[in-house]
Scaffold this motif. Structure first.
Motif, short mmCIF file in Angstrom:
data_model
loop_
_atom_site.label_atom_id
_atom_site.label_comp_id
_atom_site.label_asym_id
_atom_site.label_seq_id
_atom_site.Cartn_x
_atom_site.Cartn_y
_atom_site.Cartn_z
N ARG A 1 -82.05 -21.28 60.41
CA ARG A 1 -82.09 -21.87 61.76
C ARG A 1 -80.74 -22.50 62.09
NH1 ARG A 1 -82.90 -26.78 64.16
NH2 ARG A 1 -83.99 -26.74 66.14
N TYR A 2 -80.16 -23.21 61.15
CA TYR A 2 -78.84 -23.83 61.35
C TYR A 2 -77.80 -22.76 61.67
CZ TYR A 2 -74.31 -25.74 60.12
OH TYR A 2 -72.98 -26.09 60.15
N ARG A 3 -77.82 -21.68 60.92
CA ARG A 3 -76.84 -20.61 61.15
C ARG A 3 -77.02 -19.96 62.52
NH1 ARG A 3 -76.89 -18.23 54.99
NH2 ARG A 3 -75.16 -19.51 54.25
N LEU B 1 -78.33 -21.37 65.17
CA LEU B 1 -77.96 -22.36 66.17
C LEU B 1 -76.45 -22.48 66.31
CD1 LEU B 1 -78.84 -24.61 68.11
CD2 LEU B 1 -78.86 -26.15 66.16
N THR B 2 -75.74 -22.61 65.19
CA THR B 2 -74.29 -22.75 65.28
C THR B 2 -73.63 -21.47 65.78
OG1 THR B 2 -74.05 -22.25 62.91
CG2 THR B 2 -74.10 -24.58 63.55
N LEU C 1 -72.09 -30.61 70.71
CA LEU C 1 -73.26 -30.17 69.96
C LEU C 1 -72.87 -29.44 68.68
CD1 LEU C 1 -75.53 -28.91 72.87
CD2 LEU C 1 -75.89 -30.94 71.46
N LEU C 2 -71.87 -28.61 68.79
CA LEU C 2 -71.41 -27.87 67.62
C LEU C 2 -70.85 -28.81 66.55
CD1 LEU C 2 -71.17 -25.04 66.46
CD2 LEU C 2 -68.96 -24.83 67.55
N GLU D 1 -71.62 -31.94 66.12
CA GLU D 1 -72.73 -32.70 65.56
C GLU D 1 -73.50 -31.88 64.53
OE1 GLU D 1 -75.18 -33.99 68.84
OE2 GLU D 1 -73.68 -35.44 69.51
N GLU D 2 -73.68 -30.61 64.79
CA GLU D 2 -74.39 -29.74 63.85
C GLU D 2 -73.60 -29.54 62.56
OE1 GLU D 2 -77.48 -28.32 63.63
OE2 GLU D 2 -77.87 -29.66 65.31
N GLU D 3 -72.29 -29.53 62.66
CA GLU D 3 -71.47 -29.28 61.49
C GLU D 3 -71.28 -30.51 60.61
OE1 GLU D 3 -68.00 -27.51 63.24
OE2 GLU D 3 -68.93 -25.52 63.26
#
Length: 111
Positions: A72-74, A76-77, A105-106, A108-110
């Protein structure tokens, strides 16, 4: 499974492992030590380290198969990055705000 993929899974599911498994995987994935180096440091056999690391890695793969957080993370990013690339040269204030939002957003995800 390679060391990099194990490291990714460790980042997501490491807290679900025992303290001993976390310690050994940290040495293997984060400090990039060999099984022999970990064995010498921990005072156990190389085979013991190998077995423990592979058992923990299989456990992490099982968590991913059930929960899918890394996949999911992959997704999303990747989607955020593609969206940002599509907007990179778009003119206008709306596009600029969209770029800023996607960039935030990117990042924050990283983290």
């Amino acid at each position: 499974m390679d060391r990099i993929e194990t490291g990714w899974l460790y980042d997501f599911y490491g807290p679900l492992l025992t303290p001993r498994q976390r310690a050994l995987l940290s040495l293997y994935c984060e400090e990039d030590l060999s099984f022999a180096e970990i064995a010498a440091r921990e005072g156990i056999s190389r085979q013991g380290v190998c077995d423990a690391v592979h058992r923990a890695a299989r456990q992490l793969m099982g968590y991913e198969a059930q929960l899918g957080l890394l996949a999911r993370y992959r997704r999303l990013t990747q989607g955020l990055t593609q969206s940002l690339d599509m907007l990179r040269d778009a003119p206008g204030e709306q596009a600029q705000r969209a770029r800023a939002l996607l960039t935030r957003l990117l990042s924050e995800e990283e983290e």
